[in-house]
Design a protein around this motif. Structure first.
Motif, PDB file in Angstrom:
ATOM      1  N   PHE A 213       0.857  -1.195   0.000  1.00 19.82           N
ATOM      2  CA  PHE A 213       0.000   0.000   0.000  1.00 19.82           C
ATOM      3  C   PHE A 213       0.895   1.247   0.000  1.00 19.82           C
ATOM      4  O   PHE A 213       2.100   1.150   0.266  1.00 19.82           O
TER       5      PHE A 213
ATOM      6  N   PRO B 270      -1.644   2.930   7.237  1.00 22.95           N
ATOM      7  CA  PRO B 270      -1.484   2.080   8.419  1.00 22.95           C
ATOM      8  C   PRO B 270      -0.502   0.926   8.241  1.00 22.95           C
ATOM      9  O   PRO B 270       0.303   0.647   9.127  1.00 22.95           O
ATOM     10  N   THR B 271      -0.539   0.282   7.074  1.00 19.27           N
ATOM     11  CA  THR B 271       0.385  -0.841   6.861  1.00 19.27           C
ATOM     12  C   THR B 271       1.818  -0.326   6.833  1.00 19.27           C
ATOM     13  O   THR B 271       2.727  -0.914   7.398  1.00 19.27           O
TER      14      THR B 271
ATOM     15  N   HIS C 276      -1.456  -7.780   5.454  1.00 22.16           N
ATOM     16  CA  HIS C 276      -2.402  -8.024   6.535  1.00 22.16           C
ATOM     17  C   HIS C 276      -3.507  -8.980   6.097  1.00 22.16           C
ATOM     18  O   HIS C 276      -3.290  -9.799   5.200  1.00 22.16           O
TER      19      HIS C 276
ATOM     20  N   ALA D 285      -8.406  -4.691   0.364  1.00 17.84           N
ATOM     21  CA  ALA D 285      -7.841  -3.941   1.493  1.00 17.84           C
ATOM     22  C   ALA D 285      -8.684  -4.166   2.741  1.00 17.84           C
ATOM     23  O   ALA D 285      -9.857  -4.548   2.670  1.00 17.84           O
ATOM     24  N   ALA D 286      -8.089  -3.879   3.894  1.00 16.73           N
ATOM     25  CA  ALA D 286      -8.832  -3.972   5.154  1.00 16.73           C
ATOM     26  C   ALA D 286      -9.973  -2.965   5.164  1.00 16.73           C
ATOM     27  O   ALA D 286     -11.084  -3.256   5.614  1.00 16.73           O
ATOM     28  N   SER D 287      -9.707  -1.808   4.616  1.00 13.45           N
ATOM     29  CA  SER D 287     -10.741  -0.763   4.557  1.00 13.45           C
ATOM     30  C   SER D 287     -11.873  -1.186   3.632  1.00 13.45           C
ATOM     31  O   SER D 287     -13.035  -0.852   3.859  1.00 13.45           O
TER      32      SER D 287
ATOM     33  N   GLY E  46      -3.910   3.428  -1.027  1.00 15.96           N
ATOM     34  CA  GLY E  46      -3.673   3.227   0.389  1.00 15.96           C
ATOM     35  C   GLY E  46      -4.557   4.188   1.162  1.00 15.96           C
ATOM     36  O   GLY E  46      -5.058   5.176   0.605  1.00 15.96           O
ATOM     37  N   THR E  47      -4.750   3.938   2.449  1.00 16.59           N
ATOM     38  CA  THR E  47      -5.600   4.880   3.188  1.00 16.59           C
ATOM     39  C   THR E  47      -4.807   6.077   3.690  1.00 16.59           C
ATOM     40  O   THR E  47      -5.362   6.963   4.322  1.00 16.59           O
TER      41      THR E  47
ATOM     42  N   GLN F 101      -7.856   1.661   9.953  1.00 15.03           N
ATOM     43  CA  GLN F 101      -7.203   1.152  11.149  1.00 15.03           C
ATOM     44  C   GLN F 101      -6.770   2.256  12.104  1.00 15.03           C
ATOM     45  O   GLN F 101      -6.407   3.360  11.653  1.00 15.03           O
TER      46      GLN F 101
HETATM   47  C1  MLT Z   1      -6.025  -1.189   3.930  1.00 16.36           C
HETATM   48  O1  MLT Z   1      -6.076  -2.382   3.775  1.00 16.36           O
HETATM   49  O2  MLT Z   1      -6.982  -0.425   4.030  1.00 16.36           O
HETATM   50  C2  MLT Z   1      -4.645  -0.714   4.049  1.00 16.36           C
HETATM   51  O3  MLT Z   1      -4.225  -1.014   5.338  1.00 16.36           O
HETATM   52  C3  MLT Z   1      -4.494   0.685   3.740  1.00 16.36           C
HETATM   53  C4  MLT Z   1      -3.081   1.107   3.892  1.00 16.36           C
HETATM   54  O4  MLT Z   1      -2.309   0.459   4.623  1.00 16.36           O
HETATM   55  O5  MLT Z   1      -2.763   2.109   3.274  1.00 16.36           O
END
Ligand code: MLT
Length: 327
Positions: free
Chosen positions: A39, A44-45, A95, A163-165, A187-188, A206
């Motif tokens: 990302f 966050p990652t 993740h 993504a986690a989001s 990415g977030t 996150q």
């Molecule tokens: C996600 O999966 O939303 C990522 O963690 C976003 C990021 O790490 O930029």
């Protein structure tokens, strides 16, 4: 004589291979290691990876350099590592998306359960349902009502399918039975920029990316997705308190290497990861951001392998029920 020569020949070859492997492991690492983060920088990652990489560098005596390879919800970066030389000099920090992408992407460039070796688990990060700071609803109940009434205009940011989001947004839309317009980013980190600027309405992200913004009042927090409220965000109710029954999701992170990376190299990396997760700076920074390092027993290849296999099985039916695929 020929048989003896053959046996001797094979034994010699095996001995050379064995010596070269153990000699390789003894000298490993003798140059910088690349840790791919799938990302954009600043998310966050990336935050988790840079803290861990800095500490592993000290332990390994070689730089662990973070390289951001964003796109396609993390699958581009994961694919990069799946194709890399299995020499211990390219690793991946990813993740829960490693598990969800196995179902979301029916044409992945890699076979998730056969393209990687395992190093260990890193941390399990809670999520927060957040919005631009002038978003009208006062609480999560109000947000659900508002979103249902304005489903054609409300926008949800995420970091792409996988993504986690994306996962958290998908769970939210399923929970309120309301499909919404999603805005994908690499990415977030960049998504947060637009949320701060009011260009996008809500996001599920996150705590490693939202805690400081929430504490600073630059975005609005409606809920945390952890079972209990977080010490760093005591005034933010859990999603269950806010009326979303059973709405709990944690974003576990792991470190992987390409398939074929020697076991004594992944073991060396696992030992270094375990040292990093006990590094006072890592523990303190994780704590400030609402998370804690994985315990030593989880920062192992066996624990990560079991986690990934279990999570692929867990999320497959949930994703199939939502009917959302990347292709
Ligand atoms: C996600 O999966 O939303 C990522 O963690 C976003 C990021 O790490 O930029």
């Amino acid at each position: 004589m020929k048989v003896l020569k053959t046996v001797f020949g094979m034994t010699a070859a095996a001995a050379i291979a064995l010596m070269s492997t153990s000699a390789f492991a003894q000298s490993y690492p003798d140059r910088a290691i690349t840790m791919v983060v799938p990302f954009s920088a600043g998310g966050p990652t990336d935050t988790v990876a840079r803290l861990v990489a800095e500490s592993m560098s000290k332990d390994l005596g070689q730089q662990v350099l973070v390289e951001n390879v964003g796109g396609a919800g993390g699958t581009l970066g994961a694919g990069r590592v799946a194709q890399a030389e299995p020499d211990g000099y390219t690793i991946l920090l990813h993740h829960i998306g490693m598990a969800t992408s196995a179902t979301l992407y029916r044409k992945l460039a890699y076979d998730t359960l056969n393209a990687f070796e395992y190093v260990g688990l890193v941390t399990d990060v809670p999520m927060t349902i957040v919005a631009r700071k002038d978003f009208e609803p006062a609480d999560l109940k109000g947000l659900v009502e508002y979103v249902k009434a304005n489903k054609d205009t409300v926008t949800v940011a995420n970091a792409g399918i996988g993504a986690a989001s994306h996962l958290c947004g998908m769970l939210l839309m399923s929970a309120i039975d309301t499909p919404l317009t999603t805005v994908p980013y690499k990415g977030t980190g960049p998504a947060m920029t637009d949320l701060l600027g009011g260009q996008v309405d809500i996001m599920c992200d996150q705590t490693t990316n939202t805690t400081k913004q929430i504490q600073g009042g630059t975005i609005k927090a409606y809920a945390v997705t952890s079972p209990e409220r977080l010490q760093v965000l005591p005034d933010v109710p859990t999603a269950v308190e806010g009326g979303l029954a059973d709405f709990q999701v944690g974003i576990w992170h792991g470190v992987y290497a390409p398939k074929g990376t020697p076991a004594d190299v992944t073991e060396r990396l696992s030992k270094s990861l375990q040292v990093a997760l006990k590094d006072p700076n890592v523990v303190a920074r994780f704590g400030e951001l609402g998370t804690v390092p994985s315990p030593e027993a989880d920062a192992t290849p066996a624990a990560l392998k079991a986690k990934l296999e279990g999570e692929i099985a867990r999320w497959k039916p949930v994703i199939e029920a939502a009917g959302q695929y990347a292709d």
